[in-house]
Design an enzyme around this catalytic site. Structure first.
Site, PDB file in Angstrom:
ATOM      1  N   HIS A 196       2.986 -10.627  -6.272  1.00 53.77           N
ATOM      2  CA  HIS A 196       2.152  -9.736  -6.217  1.00 53.77           C
ATOM      3  C   HIS A 196       2.884  -8.469  -6.198  1.00 53.77           C
ATOM      4  O   HIS A 196       2.804  -7.496  -5.309  1.00 53.77           O
ATOM      5  CB  HIS A 196       0.788 -10.392  -4.885  1.00 53.77           C
ATOM      6  CG  HIS A 196      -0.665  -9.809  -6.118  1.00 53.77           C
ATOM      7  ND1 HIS A 196      -0.898  -8.412  -6.087  1.00 53.77           N
ATOM      8  CD2 HIS A 196      -1.232 -10.221  -5.772  1.00 53.77           C
ATOM      9  CE1 HIS A 196      -2.451  -8.097  -6.607  1.00 53.77           C
ATOM     10  NE2 HIS A 196      -2.835  -9.331  -6.595  1.00 53.77           N
ATOM     11  N   HIS A 212      -2.819  -7.365 -11.306  1.00 55.66           N
ATOM     12  CA  HIS A 212      -4.548  -6.688 -11.917  1.00 55.66           C
ATOM     13  C   HIS A 212      -4.606  -5.626 -12.358  1.00 55.66           C
ATOM     14  O   HIS A 212      -4.200  -4.873 -13.088  1.00 55.66           O
ATOM     15  CB  HIS A 212      -5.550  -5.842 -10.481  1.00 55.66           C
ATOM     16  CG  HIS A 212      -5.540  -6.894  -9.318  1.00 55.66           C
ATOM     17  ND1 HIS A 212      -5.926  -6.346  -7.819  1.00 55.66           N
ATOM     18  CD2 HIS A 212      -4.973  -7.866  -9.001  1.00 55.66           C
ATOM     19  CE1 HIS A 212      -5.906  -6.982  -6.847  1.00 55.66           C
ATOM     20  NE2 HIS A 212      -5.569  -8.030  -7.365  1.00 55.66           N
ATOM     21  N   TYR A 265      -1.183  -3.119  -4.802  1.00 48.24           N
ATOM     22  CA  TYR A 265      -2.450  -2.250  -5.103  1.00 48.24           C
ATOM     23  C   TYR A 265      -2.122  -0.530  -6.023  1.00 48.24           C
ATOM     24  O   TYR A 265      -4.198  -0.474  -5.543  1.00 48.24           O
ATOM     25  CB  TYR A 265      -3.390  -2.628  -3.854  1.00 48.24           C
ATOM     26  CG  TYR A 265      -3.769  -4.403  -3.091  1.00 48.24           C
ATOM     27  CD1 TYR A 265      -3.787  -5.275  -4.122  1.00 48.24           C
ATOM     28  CD2 TYR A 265      -3.931  -4.221  -2.033  1.00 48.24           C
ATOM     29  CE1 TYR A 265      -3.791  -6.524  -4.349  1.00 48.24           C
ATOM     30  CE2 TYR A 265      -3.604  -5.786  -1.786  1.00 48.24           C
ATOM     31  CZ  TYR A 265      -3.793  -6.882  -2.817  1.00 48.24           C
ATOM     32  OH  TYR A 265      -3.714  -7.922  -1.906  1.00 48.24           O
ATOM     33  N   HIS A 284     -12.457 -13.992  -7.262  1.00 44.67           N
ATOM     34  CA  HIS A 284     -13.229 -13.229  -8.157  1.00 44.67           C
ATOM     35  C   HIS A 284     -14.005 -13.491  -9.132  1.00 44.67           C
ATOM     36  O   HIS A 284     -14.749 -13.103  -9.785  1.00 44.67           O
ATOM     37  CB  HIS A 284     -11.501 -12.144  -8.955  1.00 44.67           C
ATOM     38  CG  HIS A 284     -11.222 -11.956  -7.582  1.00 44.67           C
ATOM     39  ND1 HIS A 284      -9.366 -11.169  -7.848  1.00 44.67           N
ATOM     40  CD2 HIS A 284     -10.738 -12.300  -6.433  1.00 44.67           C
ATOM     41  CE1 HIS A 284      -8.710 -10.863  -7.358  1.00 44.67           C
ATOM     42  NE2 HIS A 284      -9.523 -10.923  -5.687  1.00 44.67           N
ATOM     43  N   HIS A 322     -12.888 -12.172   0.150  1.00 45.16           N
ATOM     44  CA  HIS A 322     -12.408 -13.447   0.323  1.00 45.16           C
ATOM     45  C   HIS A 322     -12.455 -14.186   1.475  1.00 45.16           C
ATOM     46  O   HIS A 322     -12.867 -13.583   2.248  1.00 45.16           O
ATOM     47  CB  HIS A 322     -10.895 -13.756   0.446  1.00 45.16           C
ATOM     48  CG  HIS A 322     -10.168 -13.238  -0.880  1.00 45.16           C
ATOM     49  ND1 HIS A 322      -8.462 -12.700  -1.103  1.00 45.16           N
ATOM     50  CD2 HIS A 322     -10.591 -12.667  -2.366  1.00 45.16           C
ATOM     51  CE1 HIS A 322      -8.365 -12.798  -2.025  1.00 45.16           C
ATOM     52  NE2 HIS A 322      -9.537 -12.092  -3.040  1.00 45.16           N
ATOM     53  N   HIS A 347      -4.918 -18.649  -7.618  1.00 47.18           N
ATOM     54  CA  HIS A 347      -5.097 -17.992  -5.929  1.00 47.18           C
ATOM     55  C   HIS A 347      -6.379 -18.804  -6.200  1.00 47.18           C
ATOM     56  O   HIS A 347      -7.500 -18.491  -6.027  1.00 47.18           O
ATOM     57  CB  HIS A 347      -5.913 -16.734  -5.730  1.00 47.18           C
ATOM     58  CG  HIS A 347      -4.723 -16.403  -6.119  1.00 47.18           C
ATOM     59  ND1 HIS A 347      -4.585 -14.469  -7.018  1.00 47.18           N
ATOM     60  CD2 HIS A 347      -2.901 -15.981  -5.813  1.00 47.18           C
ATOM     61  CE1 HIS A 347      -3.308 -14.254  -6.436  1.00 47.18           C
ATOM     62  NE2 HIS A 347      -2.407 -14.875  -7.074  1.00 47.18           N
ATOM     63  N   ASP A 392      -8.475 -16.413 -10.261  1.00 41.90           N
ATOM     64  CA  ASP A 392      -8.608 -16.144  -8.606  1.00 41.90           C
ATOM     65  C   ASP A 392      -9.903 -16.952  -8.362  1.00 41.90           C
ATOM     66  O   ASP A 392     -10.951 -16.097  -9.644  1.00 41.90           O
ATOM     67  CB  ASP A 392      -8.563 -15.106  -7.960  1.00 41.90           C
ATOM     68  CG  ASP A 392      -9.096 -14.715  -7.062  1.00 41.90           C
ATOM     69  OD1 ASP A 392     -10.234 -15.608  -6.003  1.00 41.90           O
ATOM     70  OD2 ASP A 392      -7.664 -14.024  -6.454  1.00 41.90           O
ATOM     71  N   ASP A 399     -15.284  -8.291  -3.706  1.00 42.60           N
ATOM     72  CA  ASP A 399     -14.126  -8.758  -3.838  1.00 42.60           C
ATOM     73  C   ASP A 399     -14.448  -9.442  -2.426  1.00 42.60           C
ATOM     74  O   ASP A 399     -13.036  -8.247  -1.664  1.00 42.60           O
ATOM     75  CB  ASP A 399     -13.130  -8.445  -4.369  1.00 42.60           C
ATOM     76  CG  ASP A 399     -11.631  -8.975  -4.399  1.00 42.60           C
ATOM     77  OD1 ASP A 399     -11.995 -10.549  -3.885  1.00 42.60           O
ATOM     78  OD2 ASP A 399     -10.953  -8.500  -4.616  1.00 42.60           O
ATOM     79  N   GLU A 401      -4.305 -10.681 -13.421  1.00 43.99           N
ATOM     80  CA  GLU A 401      -4.974 -11.201 -12.550  1.00 43.99           C
ATOM     81  C   GLU A 401      -7.011 -11.532 -12.994  1.00 43.99           C
ATOM     82  O   GLU A 401      -6.970  -9.772 -13.034  1.00 43.99           O
ATOM     83  CB  GLU A 401      -4.633 -11.353 -10.673  1.00 43.99           C
ATOM     84  CG  GLU A 401      -5.657 -11.734  -9.904  1.00 43.99           C
ATOM     85  CD  GLU A 401      -5.820 -11.618  -8.860  1.00 43.99           C
ATOM     86  OE1 GLU A 401      -4.384 -11.457  -8.283  1.00 43.99           O
ATOM     87  OE2 GLU A 401      -5.981 -12.160  -8.058  1.00 43.99           O
ATOM     88  N   ARG A 456       0.817  -0.991  -0.197  1.00 35.67           N
ATOM     89  CA  ARG A 456       0.442  -0.351   0.303  1.00 35.67           C
ATOM     90  C   ARG A 456       0.933   0.960   0.045  1.00 35.67           C
ATOM     91  O   ARG A 456       0.338   2.704   0.257  1.00 35.67           O
ATOM     92  CB  ARG A 456      -1.329   0.045   1.100  1.00 35.67           C
ATOM     93  CG  ARG A 456      -2.179  -1.511   0.780  1.00 35.67           C
ATOM     94  CD  ARG A 456      -3.267  -1.398   2.174  1.00 35.67           C
ATOM     95  NE  ARG A 456      -3.496  -2.565   1.996  1.00 35.67           N
ATOM     96  CZ  ARG A 456      -4.917  -2.639   1.192  1.00 35.67           C
ATOM     97  NH1 ARG A 456      -4.710  -1.915   0.583  1.00 35.67           N
ATOM     98  NH2 ARG A 456      -5.248  -3.845   1.055  1.00 35.67           N
ATOM     99  N   GLU A 458      -5.597 -17.004  -0.155  1.00 34.88           N
ATOM    100  CA  GLU A 458      -5.795 -15.375   0.227  1.00 34.88           C
ATOM    101  C   GLU A 458      -6.341 -14.610   0.887  1.00 34.88           C
ATOM    102  O   GLU A 458      -7.195 -14.019   0.705  1.00 34.88           O
ATOM    103  CB  GLU A 458      -5.899 -14.511  -1.259  1.00 34.88           C
ATOM    104  CG  GLU A 458      -4.345 -14.362  -1.944  1.00 34.88           C
ATOM    105  CD  GLU A 458      -4.435 -13.708  -3.367  1.00 34.88           C
ATOM    106  OE1 GLU A 458      -5.669 -13.807  -4.017  1.00 34.88           O
ATOM    107  OE2 GLU A 458      -3.478 -12.497  -3.278  1.00 34.88           O
TER     108      GLU A 458
HETATM  109 ZN   LIG Z   1      -6.159 -12.794  -5.709  1.00 28.86          ZN
HETATM  110 ZN   LIG Z   2      -4.907  -9.914  -6.101  1.00 32.24          ZN
END
Ligand SMILES: [Zn+2]
Ligand SMILES: [Zn+2]
Length: 303
Positions: free
Chosen positions: A72, A112, A75, A185, A234, A219, A182, A232, A148, A42, A264
């Site tokens: 990964h 992403h 974000y 997702h 998880h 994922h 994923d 989204d 992804e 982040r 994840e």
């Molecule tokens: Zn993922």
């Molecule tokens: Zn991701």
């Protein structure tokens, strides 16, 4: 058809205390695949990776039971952003992340695709492809980029296989582009993985637009939110809307045996939740596929 070997399963691991600590954590619970962030996910800022850091990471990896590591991307990166400043910053950051992976000898960086924030879809997908071409062109080639599929939350693109295929068709170096699938997702984006019929339909669509050759990472996450909710969230394996059947189909699917799969899922207690989810997955393996567990540290650990 893939060659069967060990179950390639693990989870996203924290790099707290040093990059190599992620490998040590994953190995301690018997993971054979892990995912990491090579920097804070982040923040734009990245602490430099020294030659010593890289060497320690590679040695730790070689001495572990882990077969695959993917990184990964942050974000914050949005290479589909229409805003020139954000776009430029995102491309720069993506190049840095690819270089970090190269230093660590990590073969895959998962990204992403991006958010066009309301710009026409074709334009956004084209911009994403152009930026990927620039990023791949600016690095040596040891690390591939995996797009992804997203939940399509907000105005994020890449939630339909067709959109991913459109981006990939515009990539110059086809040897350095792939897909990370994923499950959460996909489900949130309307691909019903919870039933046998839905599972087969989803992968038929995947084969039609993308194909298994592009699939390099999975994922494994259950979904808190409903099918096609475009949200989204998880959930632990079997505790969400996809449910145990969906994951049973996935883990017993011979087409996917050789694809590394990482969790994840929510973390209330570090590693404890991962072990619990891995245990659920191992229990979903049909007896005829139990040879996948042979010589696996994970299986010993779970006994
Ligand atoms: Zn993922
Ligand atoms: Zn991701």
């Amino acid at each position: 058809m893939s060659t069967k070997h060990k179950l390639l399963l693990g989870a996203h691991m924290s790099i707290a205390g040093g990059l190599e600590q992620a490998i040590i954590r994953g190995d301690s619970i018997g993971c054979t695949a892990i995912q990491i962030f090579t920097k804070s996910n982040r923040q734009w800022h990245a602490k430099e990776i020294t030659t010593d850091d890289a060497l320690l990471f590679q040695t730790t990896f070689k001495n572990s039971g882990i077969k695959y590591i993917a990184a990964h991307a942050s974000y914050l990166i949005n290479i589909g952003a229409p805003n020139h400043e954000i776009n430029h910053k995102s491309l720069k950051s993506l190049i840095t992340e690819l270089q970090r992976c190269e230093l660590l000898q990590i073969p895959y960086l998962i990204l992403h695709p991006g958010n066009g924030l309301g710009t026409p879809e074709a334009e956004c997908l084209k911009l994403i492809a152009q930026n990927i071409n620039s990023a791949l062109g600016s690095t040596t080639g040891k690390t591939s980029l995996l797009l992804e599929n997203t939940a399509g939350q907000g105005r994020n693109t890449g939630y339909k296989f067709e959109q991913l295929a459109t981006i990939i068709s515009q990539i110059k170096d086809q040897s350095r582009i792939g897909i990370c699938f994923d499950t959460c997702h996909a489900y949130a984006a309307g691909y019903d993985l919870s039933t046998t019929e839905g599972y087969e339909k989803t992968w038929a669509e995947f084969r039609k637009h993308l194909g298994y050759k592009l699939l390099k990472f999975i994922h494994v996450n259950d979904s808190k939110q409903a099918l096609d909710s475009r949200v989204d969230r998880h959930e632990h394996i079997g505790a969400g809307k996809i449910g145990k059947l969906g994951f049973k189909l996935l883990f017993n699917d011979p087409h996917l045996f050789d694809i590394p799969k990482v969790l994840e899922t929510p973390q209330t207690q570090e590693l404890v939740d991962d072990v619990h989810n891995m245990q659920i997955i191992v229990n979903l393996l049909e007896t005829k596929h139990h040879d996948l567990l042979k010589n696996l540290k994970l299986a010993e650990y779970l006994k």
